[in-house]
Design a protein around this motif. Sequence first.
Motif, PDB file in Angstrom:
ATOM      1  N   TYR A  75       0.826  -1.210   0.000  1.00 56.67           N
ATOM      2  CA  TYR A  75       0.000   0.000   0.000  1.00 56.67           C
ATOM      3  C   TYR A  75       0.861   1.261   0.000  1.00 56.67           C
ATOM      4  O   TYR A  75       0.500   2.260  -0.641  1.00 56.67           O
ATOM      5  N   ARG A  76       1.950   1.229   0.710  1.00 67.89           N
ATOM      6  CA  ARG A  76       2.841   2.392   0.741  1.00 67.89           C
ATOM      7  C   ARG A  76       3.499   2.642  -0.603  1.00 67.89           C
ATOM      8  O   ARG A  76       3.994   3.734  -0.869  1.00 67.89           O
ATOM      9  N   ASN A  77       3.517   1.624  -1.472  1.00 66.30           N
ATOM     10  CA  ASN A  77       4.083   1.770  -2.814  1.00 66.30           C
ATOM     11  C   ASN A  77       3.014   1.854  -3.888  1.00 66.30           C
ATOM     12  O   ASN A  77       3.333   1.820  -5.079  1.00 66.30           O
ATOM     13  N   GLY A  78       1.737   1.947  -3.486  1.00 70.09           N
ATOM     14  CA  GLY A  78       0.676   2.123  -4.458  1.00 70.09           C
ATOM     15  C   GLY A  78       0.086   0.844  -5.010  1.00 70.09           C
ATOM     16  O   GLY A  78      -0.678   0.893  -5.979  1.00 70.09           O
ATOM     17  N   LEU A  79       0.390  -0.312  -4.409  1.00 70.92           N
ATOM     18  CA  LEU A  79      -0.107  -1.590  -4.891  1.00 70.92           C
ATOM     19  C   LEU A  79      -1.157  -2.155  -3.949  1.00 70.92           C
ATOM     20  O   LEU A  79      -1.222  -1.782  -2.778  1.00 70.92           O
ATOM     21  N   TYR A 100      -1.427   9.725  -8.875  1.00 71.93           N
ATOM     22  CA  TYR A 100      -1.818   8.999  -7.657  1.00 71.93           C
ATOM     23  C   TYR A 100      -0.610   8.817  -6.738  1.00 71.93           C
ATOM     24  O   TYR A 100      -0.699   9.026  -5.527  1.00 71.93           O
ATOM     25  N   LEU A 101       0.522   8.414  -7.302  1.00 72.69           N
ATOM     26  CA  LEU A 101       1.718   8.182  -6.492  1.00 72.69           C
ATOM     27  C   LEU A 101       2.196   9.468  -5.826  1.00 72.69           C
ATOM     28  O   LEU A 101       2.672   9.447  -4.679  1.00 72.69           O
ATOM     29  N   ASP A 102       2.073  10.592  -6.514  1.00 67.67           N
ATOM     30  CA  ASP A 102       2.431  11.882  -5.909  1.00 67.67           C
ATOM     31  C   ASP A 102       1.524  12.172  -4.718  1.00 67.67           C
ATOM     32  O   ASP A 102       1.995  12.582  -3.643  1.00 67.67           O
ATOM     33  N   ARG A 103       0.228  11.978  -4.901  1.00 62.83           N
ATOM     34  CA  ARG A 103      -0.723  12.227  -3.818  1.00 62.83           C
ATOM     35  C   ARG A 103      -0.531  11.243  -2.674  1.00 62.83           C
ATOM     36  O   ARG A 103      -0.667  11.604  -1.499  1.00 62.83           O
TER      37      ARG A 103
END
Length: 231
Positions: A40-44, A207-210
């Motif tokens: 989750y911390r990496n967007g997955l 999304y990753l920036d946010r």
Amino acid sequence: MPVEPAPSAWSFGDPRRFDLRDDLVGVGADLEPGTLLAAYRNGLFPMPSGNRGDPMYWFCPVSRGVLPLEGLRVSRSLRRSVRNFEIRVDTAFDEVIAGCADRRRPQGWIDGEIVTAYRRLHELGWAHSVEAWRDDQLAGGLYGVAIGGLFAGESMFHRVTDASKVALVGLVDLLCDERAGQRLVDVQWSTAHLASLGVVEIPRERYLDRLARALAVPAPEAFSASDRLGT
């Protein structure tokens, strides 16, 4: 306060280097608490393949569904429904995830391995349920993972008309504090139903920036105590 588990034995790599044509970015790993939090911390996020014995699939959608807190659409009829329910937090997590995992639901994807993994996250203080109650009976709800200012919604269900939508309204109310502008509600993929409630799609890079900004924000107070919100 949530308990930080042992770190994952797996690396998910740099999500900014994933193929921009494919939502599926990994296969395998495990569902240990440390692995889930790292994901989750990496967007997955994980989803079963649907075939018994196959490894877990990991997704980072090219177009990510998110719900802007100020963009939640509450119809007149839903606003009336909200008054008929009480919102509670983390009082029936097992029942909520069991409702979401009910195999009789169309397009059900939550299997026993997922249920066990998120129950463990809940025990550690990372996974939470937002519940809609009526007449002291659980009518519906949702569950997801809260890390700092991120709430990654996993699934919702209802036994009474509008109960899952009311739970979503309750979630947004919980997150609308002085940090609301920095918080991020992730719903993975948008659908016609979610879009009608205000969900929008944003590119993976945005999304990753946010996400990076949201992770630096403290979690809302409501997720550190149960039965905090009533409507």
